[in-house]
Design a protein around this motif. Structure first.
Motif, PDB file in Angstrom:
ATOM      1  N   LEU A  21       0.807  -1.216   0.000  1.00 26.73           N
ATOM      2  CA  LEU A  21       0.000   0.000   0.000  1.00 26.73           C
ATOM      3  C   LEU A  21       0.841   1.268   0.000  1.00 26.73           C
ATOM      4  CD1 LEU A  21      -2.614  -1.083   2.695  1.00 26.73           C
ATOM      5  CD2 LEU A  21      -2.808  -1.273   0.199  1.00 26.73           C
ATOM      6  N   GLU A  22       2.072   1.173   0.497  1.00 26.35           N
ATOM      7  CA  GLU A  22       2.904   2.375   0.649  1.00 26.35           C
ATOM      8  C   GLU A  22       4.367   1.968   0.727  1.00 26.35           C
ATOM      9  OE1 GLU A  22       1.516   5.283   3.596  1.00 26.35           O
ATOM     10  OE2 GLU A  22       3.530   5.194   4.439  1.00 26.35           O
ATOM     11  N   TYR A  23       5.225   2.791   0.134  1.00 26.73           N
ATOM     12  CA  TYR A  23       6.671   2.579   0.188  1.00 26.73           C
ATOM     13  C   TYR A  23       7.347   3.833   0.720  1.00 26.73           C
ATOM     14  CZ  TYR A  23       5.683  -1.034  -3.327  1.00 26.73           C
ATOM     15  OH  TYR A  23       5.186  -2.107  -4.010  1.00 26.73           O
ATOM     16  N   LYS A  24       8.404   3.636   1.501  1.00 28.26           N
ATOM     17  CA  LYS A  24       9.282   4.743   1.885  1.00 28.26           C
ATOM     18  C   LYS A  24      10.650   4.435   1.308  1.00 28.26           C
ATOM     19  CE  LYS A  24       6.952   6.500   5.879  1.00 28.26           C
ATOM     20  NZ  LYS A  24       7.007   6.895   7.265  1.00 28.26           N
ATOM     21  N   LEU A  25      11.214   5.415   0.611  1.00 26.33           N
ATOM     22  CA  LEU A  25      12.510   5.254  -0.030  1.00 26.33           C
ATOM     23  C   LEU A  25      13.438   6.393   0.351  1.00 26.33           C
ATOM     24  CD1 LEU A  25      10.205   4.744  -2.607  1.00 26.33           C
ATOM     25  CD2 LEU A  25      12.277   3.661  -3.381  1.00 26.33           C
ATOM     26  N   VAL A  26      14.724   6.099   0.359  1.00 24.18           N
ATOM     27  CA  VAL A  26      15.741   7.138   0.499  1.00 24.18           C
ATOM     28  C   VAL A  26      16.318   7.348  -0.893  1.00 24.18           C
ATOM     29  CG1 VAL A  26      17.931   7.788   1.549  1.00 24.18           C
ATOM     30  CG2 VAL A  26      16.269   6.477   2.872  1.00 24.18           C
ATOM     31  N   LYS A  27      16.189   8.575  -1.395  1.00 19.43           N
ATOM     32  CA  LYS A  27      16.698   8.904  -2.725  1.00 19.43           C
ATOM     33  C   LYS A  27      18.207   9.105  -2.688  1.00 19.43           C
ATOM     34  CE  LYS A  27      14.508  12.111  -4.878  1.00 19.43           C
ATOM     35  NZ  LYS A  27      13.733  13.254  -5.309  1.00 19.43           N
ATOM     36  N   HIS A  28      18.809   9.265  -3.854  1.00 15.48           N
ATOM     37  CA  HIS A  28      20.266   9.407  -3.977  1.00 15.48           C
ATOM     38  C   HIS A  28      20.821  10.601  -3.205  1.00 15.48           C
ATOM     39  CE1 HIS A  28      18.898  12.316  -6.943  1.00 15.48           C
ATOM     40  NE2 HIS A  28      20.111  12.839  -6.908  1.00 15.48           N
ATOM     41  N   ASP A  29      19.980  11.627  -2.995  1.00 18.74           N
ATOM     42  CA  ASP A  29      20.434  12.823  -2.279  1.00 18.74           C
ATOM     43  C   ASP A  29      20.133  12.766  -0.780  1.00 18.74           C
ATOM     44  OD1 ASP A  29      17.686  13.115  -2.338  1.00 18.74           O
ATOM     45  OD2 ASP A  29      17.707  15.050  -3.374  1.00 18.74           O
ATOM     46  N   GLY A  30      19.610  11.610  -0.305  1.00 18.00           N
ATOM     47  CA  GLY A  30      19.314  11.445   1.112  1.00 18.00           C
ATOM     48  C   GLY A  30      17.891  11.806   1.501  1.00 18.00           C
ATOM     49  N   GLU A  31      17.135  12.330   0.564  1.00 23.64           N
ATOM     50  CA  GLU A  31      15.750  12.705   0.856  1.00 23.64           C
ATOM     51  C   GLU A  31      14.903  11.452   1.067  1.00 23.64           C
ATOM     52  OE1 GLU A  31      11.961  15.019  -1.208  1.00 23.64           O
ATOM     53  OE2 GLU A  31      13.810  14.754  -2.334  1.00 23.64           O
ATOM     54  N   LEU A  32      14.078  11.445   2.120  1.00 29.58           N
ATOM     55  CA  LEU A  32      13.147  10.354   2.404  1.00 29.58           C
ATOM     56  C   LEU A  32      11.814  10.694   1.749  1.00 29.58           C
ATOM     57  CD1 LEU A  32      12.567   7.694   3.979  1.00 29.58           C
ATOM     58  CD2 LEU A  32      11.770   9.154   5.840  1.00 29.58           C
ATOM     59  N   ILE A  33      11.332   9.813   0.884  1.00 29.58           N
ATOM     60  CA  ILE A  33      10.058  10.064   0.225  1.00 29.58           C
ATOM     61  C   ILE A  33       9.096   8.918   0.512  1.00 29.58           C
ATOM     62  CG2 ILE A  33      11.045  11.473  -1.624  1.00 29.58           C
ATOM     63  CD1 ILE A  33      10.727   9.014  -3.485  1.00 29.58           C
ATOM     64  N   THR A  34       7.814   9.243   0.484  1.00 31.37           N
ATOM     65  CA  THR A  34       6.755   8.256   0.668  1.00 31.37           C
ATOM     66  C   THR A  34       5.915   8.226  -0.597  1.00 31.37           C
ATOM     67  OG1 THR A  34       6.682   8.664   3.049  1.00 31.37           O
ATOM     68  CG2 THR A  34       4.761   7.595   2.067  1.00 31.37           C
ATOM     69  N   ILE A  35       5.716   7.032  -1.127  1.00 31.49           N
ATOM     70  CA  ILE A  35       4.889   6.865  -2.322  1.00 31.49           C
ATOM     71  C   ILE A  35       3.767   5.906  -1.956  1.00 31.49           C
ATOM     72  CG2 ILE A  35       4.823   6.057  -4.711  1.00 31.49           C
ATOM     73  CD1 ILE A  35       7.767   6.821  -4.922  1.00 31.49           C
ATOM     74  N   LYS A  36       2.535   6.376  -2.135  1.00 23.71           N
ATOM     75  CA  LYS A  36       1.357   5.582  -1.766  1.00 23.71           C
ATOM     76  C   LYS A  36       0.655   5.042  -3.002  1.00 23.71           C
ATOM     77  CE  LYS A  36       0.603   8.192   2.430  1.00 23.71           C
ATOM     78  NZ  LYS A  36      -0.361   8.878   3.280  1.00 23.71           N
ATOM     79  N   LYS A  37      -0.093   3.971  -2.801  1.00 20.80           N
ATOM     80  CA  LYS A  37      -0.872   3.392  -3.897  1.00 20.80           C
ATOM     81  C   LYS A  37      -1.773   4.482  -4.463  1.00 20.80           C
ATOM     82  CE  LYS A  37      -2.849  -0.974  -5.014  1.00 20.80           C
ATOM     83  NZ  LYS A  37      -3.054  -2.312  -4.502  1.00 20.80           N
ATOM     84  N   GLY A  38      -1.760   4.636  -5.763  1.00 18.96           N
ATOM     85  CA  GLY A  38      -2.528   5.697  -6.417  1.00 18.96           C
ATOM     86  C   GLY A  38      -1.642   6.836  -6.891  1.00 18.96           C
TER      87      GLY A  38
END
Length: 73
Positions: A21-38
């Motif tokens: 339903l949801e993913y949390k990722l650390v991008k190449h620049d260290g930013e934490l992002i959340t991507i949700k279904k939809g």
């Protein structure tokens, strides 16, 4: 976790990706992002193999346990 062969086991039960339903990722620049279904990028996480960032957390929908059986004849 996404590349461990959790691809399902029958025509009626799909792989684990269908229950995410949801993913949390650390991008190449260290930013934490959340991507949700939809979200527009949601479907690209599974096949990205790390190119979109490092997966650090997944929210998974729980489903009832089921049993698979096979009979060889």
């Amino acid at each position: 976790m996404r590349l461990l062969g959790t691809h399902g086991g029958s025509l009626f039960k799909t792989g684990i990706h269908a229950y995410c339903l949801e993913y949390k990722l650390v991008k190449h620049d260290g930013e934490l992002i959340t991507i949700k279904k939809g979200d527009p990028d949601f479907e690209f996480i599974c096949p990205s193999m790390g190119t979109m960032g490092i997966l650090v957390e997944i929210v998974i929908q729980c489903i009832p346990r089921y049993r698979l059986e096979a009979e060889l004849k």
